[in-house]
Design a protein around this motif. Sequence first.
Motif, PDB file in Angstrom:
ATOM      1  N   ILE A  15      45.788  44.684  52.732  1.00 46.27           N
ATOM      2  CA  ILE A  15      45.103  45.895  52.265  1.00 46.27           C
ATOM      3  C   ILE A  15      45.141  46.971  53.344  1.00 46.27           C
ATOM      4  O   ILE A  15      45.355  48.159  53.057  1.00 46.27           O
ATOM      5  CB  ILE A  15      43.647  45.578  51.858  1.00 46.27           C
ATOM      6  N   ASP A  75      47.861  47.422  47.286  1.00 48.40           N
ATOM      7  CA  ASP A  75      46.733  47.349  46.358  1.00 48.40           C
ATOM      8  C   ASP A  75      46.931  46.280  45.279  1.00 48.40           C
ATOM      9  O   ASP A  75      46.126  46.162  44.361  1.00 48.40           O
ATOM     10  CB  ASP A  75      46.468  48.709  45.704  1.00 48.40           C
ATOM     11  N   THR A  76      48.021  45.514  45.397  1.00 45.23           N
ATOM     12  CA  THR A  76      48.233  44.374  44.512  1.00 45.23           C
ATOM     13  C   THR A  76      48.679  43.183  45.353  1.00 45.23           C
ATOM     14  O   THR A  76      49.649  43.283  46.106  1.00 45.23           O
ATOM     15  CB  THR A  76      49.305  44.670  43.447  1.00 45.23           C
ATOM     16  N   ARG A 115      38.857  37.426  46.881  1.00 41.60           N
ATOM     17  CA  ARG A 115      38.189  38.493  46.124  1.00 41.60           C
ATOM     18  C   ARG A 115      36.988  39.036  46.892  1.00 41.60           C
ATOM     19  O   ARG A 115      36.747  40.245  46.926  1.00 41.60           O
ATOM     20  CB  ARG A 115      37.773  37.968  44.746  1.00 41.60           C
ATOM     21  N   GLY A 158      37.324  42.975  47.758  1.00 39.99           N
ATOM     22  CA  GLY A 158      36.599  43.780  46.782  1.00 39.99           C
ATOM     23  C   GLY A 158      37.246  43.754  45.412  1.00 39.99           C
ATOM     24  O   GLY A 158      38.208  43.032  45.154  1.00 39.99           O
ATOM     25  N   ASN A 159      36.717  44.582  44.507  1.00 39.26           N
ATOM     26  CA  ASN A 159      37.130  44.539  43.101  1.00 39.26           C
ATOM     27  C   ASN A 159      38.201  45.545  42.720  1.00 39.26           C
ATOM     28  O   ASN A 159      38.671  45.550  41.576  1.00 39.26           O
ATOM     29  CB  ASN A 159      35.900  44.746  42.205  1.00 39.26           C
ATOM     30  N   ASP A 160      38.581  46.427  43.642  1.00 38.65           N
ATOM     31  CA  ASP A 160      39.560  47.460  43.308  1.00 38.65           C
ATOM     32  C   ASP A 160      40.999  47.030  43.537  1.00 38.65           C
ATOM     33  O   ASP A 160      41.926  47.797  43.263  1.00 38.65           O
ATOM     34  CB  ASP A 160      39.273  48.736  44.120  1.00 38.65           C
ATOM     35  N   VAL A 161      41.190  45.826  44.044  1.00 39.09           N
ATOM     36  CA  VAL A 161      42.526  45.309  44.329  1.00 39.09           C
ATOM     37  C   VAL A 161      42.955  44.378  43.200  1.00 39.09           C
ATOM     38  O   VAL A 161      42.191  43.509  42.780  1.00 39.09           O
ATOM     39  CB  VAL A 161      42.544  44.546  45.671  1.00 39.09           C
ATOM     40  N   ASP A 162      44.183  44.573  42.704  1.00 40.19           N
ATOM     41  CA  ASP A 162      44.715  43.666  41.677  1.00 40.19           C
ATOM     42  C   ASP A 162      45.177  42.370  42.333  1.00 40.19           C
ATOM     43  O   ASP A 162      45.850  42.393  43.366  1.00 40.19           O
ATOM     44  CB  ASP A 162      45.897  44.321  40.952  1.00 40.19           C
ATOM     45  N   ASN A 176      38.716  38.179  38.106  1.00 44.26           N
ATOM     46  CA  ASN A 176      39.557  39.221  37.518  1.00 44.26           C
ATOM     47  C   ASN A 176      41.024  39.041  37.904  1.00 44.26           C
ATOM     48  O   ASN A 176      41.641  39.910  38.524  1.00 44.26           O
ATOM     49  CB  ASN A 176      39.064  40.610  37.941  1.00 44.26           C
ATOM     50  N   GLU A 236      44.843  39.124  37.320  1.00 43.22           N
ATOM     51  CA  GLU A 236      45.722  39.929  36.467  1.00 43.22           C
ATOM     52  C   GLU A 236      46.654  39.056  35.638  1.00 43.22           C
ATOM     53  O   GLU A 236      46.863  39.296  34.440  1.00 43.22           O
ATOM     54  CB  GLU A 236      46.543  40.889  37.324  1.00 43.22           C
TER      55      GLU A 236
END
Length: 363
Positions: free
Chosen positions: A152, A157-158, A178, A182-186, A213, A215
Amino acid sequence: MKITDIKLGKISVPLRVPFKTALRSVSSVEDIIVEIHTDTGNIGYGEAPPTGAITGETTASIIGAFKDHIIKTMVGRDIEDFEENMKALNSCIVKNSSAKAACDMALWDLYGQLYNIPVYKLLGGSRNKIITDITISVNDPEEMARDAINAIERGYDTLKVKVGIDPSLDTERLVAIRKAVGNDVDIRIDANQAWKPKEAVKILNQMQEKNLNIELVEQPVLARDYEGLKYVTDHSHVPVLADEAVFSAEDAMTILQMKAADLVNIKLMKCGGIYNALKITSMAELVGIECMIGCMLEAKVSVNAAVHLACAKSVITKIDLDGPVLCLEDPIEGGAVFNEKEITVSNEPGLGIKGIEGIKYFD
């Protein structure tokens, strides 16, 4: 432009950190380089990784495929006779998909040079930039979390997270990652065939129940277990990507007809190159399925060819072409520019490779 010679060599490129999956652990890229020489002085470049645990191909088998079959078939042919060249390549030996892929990309390279056009534009020219994920090797949860944070900080971001070694730890690994990013990363995960179908569904649903979450999950079950793959697809809360199950256009057709996966992963080393990959993209477009394009642990020559395909076809929506950024150095002159997650394709004719340092040629 006629083929006069095909030369084979090897490159060795160290990795930033060891690459670990449920199938193998390696610390350097040790790939075969192919040079197709012509009577005009043009050279087409290709590359094949010996990935025995996945493709069944070793350094010796790749060299043998060229020396005993491919070179005899291709030398003397005219680059302009492209369709016939591809038919001859694909019929001169059974399997050996990575060796064929190396020759395939070198032929595309020369075909683009012949007509002074980049391969991605020759194939459709959908875009000139793509964004890749980066792989997090499987380790203990704390180390994987640290690796994720480092990715990161480098701008990714993925994350593509390797799982499957000690399945009881897989959910813990993802919880740690996770929590760290955080939650903004795929986050997408790759089990490399490590789970049984019911086990996969249990693990994946547990992950989603913990709000991880995810993907997608890549190849959760054994490659040839199409029924098991379909079971996971039908029962999992996480979308399923078929990878090792797809070694050919025929494999892709079977999976698409069975609705055994939600997405299909294209790897040039598995399907035998761009020519065969185009058949897969066409089928995916027809049935409305998106594709990922991925790579083995490869240096920039072959990943660069995959970049051209990805930039040509909009049905390829997910990019997993991080091989070059996992390497400590880049001995390849020309080709796509890998600026961490952002990859910009070359507008030079063909595939844009100008030269390769440190090749050790075989006799």
